[in-house]
Write a protein that holds these residues in place. Structure first.
Motif, short mmCIF file in Angstrom:
data_model
loop_
_atom_site.label_atom_id
_atom_site.label_comp_id
_atom_site.label_asym_id
_atom_site.label_seq_id
_atom_site.Cartn_x
_atom_site.Cartn_y
_atom_site.Cartn_z
N GLU A 86 0.81 -1.21 0.00
CA GLU A 86 0.00 0.00 0.00
C GLU A 86 0.84 1.26 0.00
O GLU A 86 0.39 2.31 -0.42
CB GLU A 86 -0.93 0.00 1.21
CG GLU A 86 -1.99 -1.08 1.14
CD GLU A 86 -2.89 -1.06 2.36
OE1 GLU A 86 -2.98 -0.02 3.02
OE2 GLU A 86 -3.49 -2.10 2.63
N ASP A 87 2.05 1.18 0.50
CA ASP A 87 2.93 2.35 0.55
C ASP A 87 4.10 2.13 -0.40
O ASP A 87 5.07 1.47 -0.07
CB ASP A 87 3.44 2.57 1.98
CG ASP A 87 4.28 3.83 2.09
OD1 ASP A 87 4.48 4.54 1.07
OD2 ASP A 87 4.74 4.12 3.20
N PRO A 88 4.04 2.71 -1.61
CA PRO A 88 5.10 2.51 -2.58
C PRO A 88 6.23 3.54 -2.48
O PRO A 88 6.98 3.73 -3.44
CB PRO A 88 4.36 2.64 -3.91
CG PRO A 88 3.30 3.64 -3.63
CD PRO A 88 2.89 3.39 -2.19
N SER A 89 6.36 4.21 -1.34
CA SER A 89 7.38 5.25 -1.21
C SER A 89 8.78 4.65 -1.22
O SER A 89 9.06 3.66 -0.57
CB SER A 89 7.16 6.06 0.06
OG SER A 89 7.21 5.22 1.20
N ALA A 97 10.54 -0.86 7.21
CA ALA A 97 11.09 -0.43 5.92
C ALA A 97 12.09 -1.45 5.39
O ALA A 97 12.77 -2.13 6.15
CB ALA A 97 11.75 0.93 6.08
N PHE A 148 6.88 2.70 -8.00
CA PHE A 148 7.27 3.36 -6.77
C PHE A 148 7.02 4.86 -6.86
O PHE A 148 7.05 5.45 -7.93
CB PHE A 148 8.76 3.13 -6.48
CG PHE A 148 9.09 1.73 -6.06
CD1 PHE A 148 8.90 1.32 -4.75
CD2 PHE A 148 9.60 0.82 -6.97
CE1 PHE A 148 9.21 0.03 -4.36
CE2 PHE A 148 9.91 -0.48 -6.59
CZ PHE A 148 9.72 -0.86 -5.28
N LYS A 149 6.79 5.47 -5.71
CA LYS A 149 6.74 6.94 -5.58
C LYS A 149 8.13 7.33 -5.07
O LYS A 149 8.43 7.18 -3.89
CB LYS A 149 5.68 7.37 -4.58
CG LYS A 149 4.28 6.90 -4.93
CD LYS A 149 3.61 7.88 -5.87
CE LYS A 149 2.16 7.53 -6.05
NZ LYS A 149 1.88 6.79 -7.25
N ARG A 184 11.33 3.78 10.99
CA ARG A 184 10.32 2.90 10.38
C ARG A 184 10.88 1.47 10.33
O ARG A 184 11.49 1.06 9.33
CB ARG A 184 9.98 3.40 8.99
CG ARG A 184 8.84 2.63 8.37
CD ARG A 184 8.29 3.33 7.17
NE ARG A 184 7.19 2.55 6.64
CZ ARG A 184 6.40 2.96 5.69
NH1 ARG A 184 6.57 4.15 5.16
NH2 ARG A 184 5.44 2.19 5.25
N PRO A 244 10.31 6.47 4.28
CA PRO A 244 9.78 5.67 3.18
C PRO A 244 9.65 4.19 3.54
O PRO A 244 10.27 3.72 4.49
CB PRO A 244 10.81 5.87 2.07
CG PRO A 244 12.09 6.04 2.83
CD PRO A 244 11.72 6.81 4.07
N ALA A 245 8.87 3.48 2.75
CA ALA A 245 8.72 2.04 2.94
C ALA A 245 9.92 1.29 2.37
O ALA A 245 10.25 0.20 2.82
CB ALA A 245 7.44 1.55 2.28
N TYR A 246 10.58 1.90 1.37
CA TYR A 246 11.71 1.28 0.70
C TYR A 246 12.83 2.30 0.57
O TYR A 246 12.57 3.50 0.48
CB TYR A 246 11.33 0.79 -0.70
CG TYR A 246 10.21 -0.22 -0.70
CD1 TYR A 246 10.48 -1.58 -0.59
CD2 TYR A 246 8.88 0.18 -0.83
CE1 TYR A 246 9.45 -2.51 -0.60
CE2 TYR A 246 7.86 -0.74 -0.83
CZ TYR A 246 8.15 -2.09 -0.71
OH TYR A 246 7.14 -3.01 -0.72
N ARG A 256 9.40 12.15 6.20
CA ARG A 256 8.52 11.11 5.64
C ARG A 256 9.31 9.82 5.48
O ARG A 256 9.86 9.56 4.42
CB ARG A 256 8.02 11.53 4.25
CG ARG A 256 7.18 12.77 4.20
CD ARG A 256 6.99 13.29 2.77
NE ARG A 256 8.22 13.56 2.02
CZ ARG A 256 9.01 14.62 2.19
NH1 ARG A 256 8.73 15.51 3.10
NH2 ARG A 256 10.08 14.79 1.45
#
Length: 190
Positions: free
Chosen positions: A17-20, A91, A43-44, A88, A63-65, A61
Motif C-alpha cells: 500500500e505504501d510505494p514510497s 522499511a 514506486f513513488k 520505520r 519511506p517504505a523502501y 517522511r
C-alpha cells in the motif's frame, strides 16, 4: 538490463500500500536513471544526494523502501539505513556499494539493511532485492570456498588496497613480513 532500458513494468502487487522509495546516491546520472526506472515500476520516488538530505527526508517522511549508496560525499550510507530502521522498522532498505566486502555487508545487515548489492547493479537487480523475501536468498553453494581460500583472498585484497606494499600489508594484517611474502608467492588454494 541496463538502467537506461527502463521499460515500464506492471505495478507489482508486492509493493504494498505504501510505494514510497528513497534513493540516496551522490552519482547524479545514476540517481536520475534509477529514479526513473523505479518510478516506472510503480514506486513513488524521492531522491537525495547526501547523507544529510537522506536523513532529512527520513525524518519528514520515512519511506517504505530505500536504496542507499554506502559512500557519500558527506558521510556513510549506513547512518541513513540506521536512521530509517529507527524511524520505520518495517522499511526495506538495501545498500549499494562499489567497495563490497564481508565486514561492511554484515554491518549493513546488522544496522537494518535488507540486502547489500555491489555496484554496478541494474534496476532489475535492485527491484528484485527490494521485493525479495528472506527465503528468496540464494541457497548454500554446493562447493563453498575453503577457509584457506577465503583467507588467501582477504590477504590479496588488503595487499591490493595497500598498493602492493608488502611491509604495509603485513603491518595491517599483524603478520610478519616474511610470512606474508611466502603466502603471496604461493598459488591460490582451492
Amino acid at each position: 538490463m541496463s538502467l537506461l532500458q527502463d521499460t515500464p513494468a506492471a505495478v507489482s502487487p508486492s509493493i504494498g500500500e505504501d510505494p514510497s522509495l528513497l534513493i540516496v546516491d551522490d552519482d547524479k546520472p545514476f540517481l536520475t536513471r534509477l529514479a526513473r526506472a523505479m518510478d516506472s515500476r510503480g514506486f513513488k520516488v524521492e531522491t537525495a544526494e547526501s547523507v544529510s538530505e537522506g536523513l532529512e527526508t527520513i525524518s519528514n517522511r520515512p519511506p517504505a523502501y530505500a536504496v542507499i549508496d554506502m559512500r557519500l560525499g558527506d558521510g556513510n550510507g549506513l547512518d541513513v539505513i540506521s536512521e530509517l530502521k529507527a524511524r520505520r522498522p518495517d522499511a526495506r532498505g538495501i545498500i549499494l556499494t562499489g567497495y563490497g566486502n564481508i565486514v561492511t555487508a554484515v554491518t549493513a545487515v546488522k544496522l537494518g539493511a535488507f540486502d547489500y548489492l555491489a555496484k554496478p547493479a541494474d534496476a532489475d537487480e535492485i527491484y528484485s532485492a527490494l521485493m525479495a523475501t528472506r527465503h528468496d536468498k540464494a541457497e548454500l553453494p554446493e562447493n563453498p570456498m575453503s577457509a584457506d581460500r577465503v583467507r588467501w583472498e582477504h590477504i590479496q585484497r588488503i595487499y591490493e588496497l595497500c598498493g602492493r606494499n608488502v611491509s604495509e600489508t603485513a603491518r595491517r594484517l599483524n603478520m610478519h613480513r616474511r610470512t606474508l611474502q611466502r603466502i603471496l608467492a604461493k598459488r591460490a588454494p582451492r
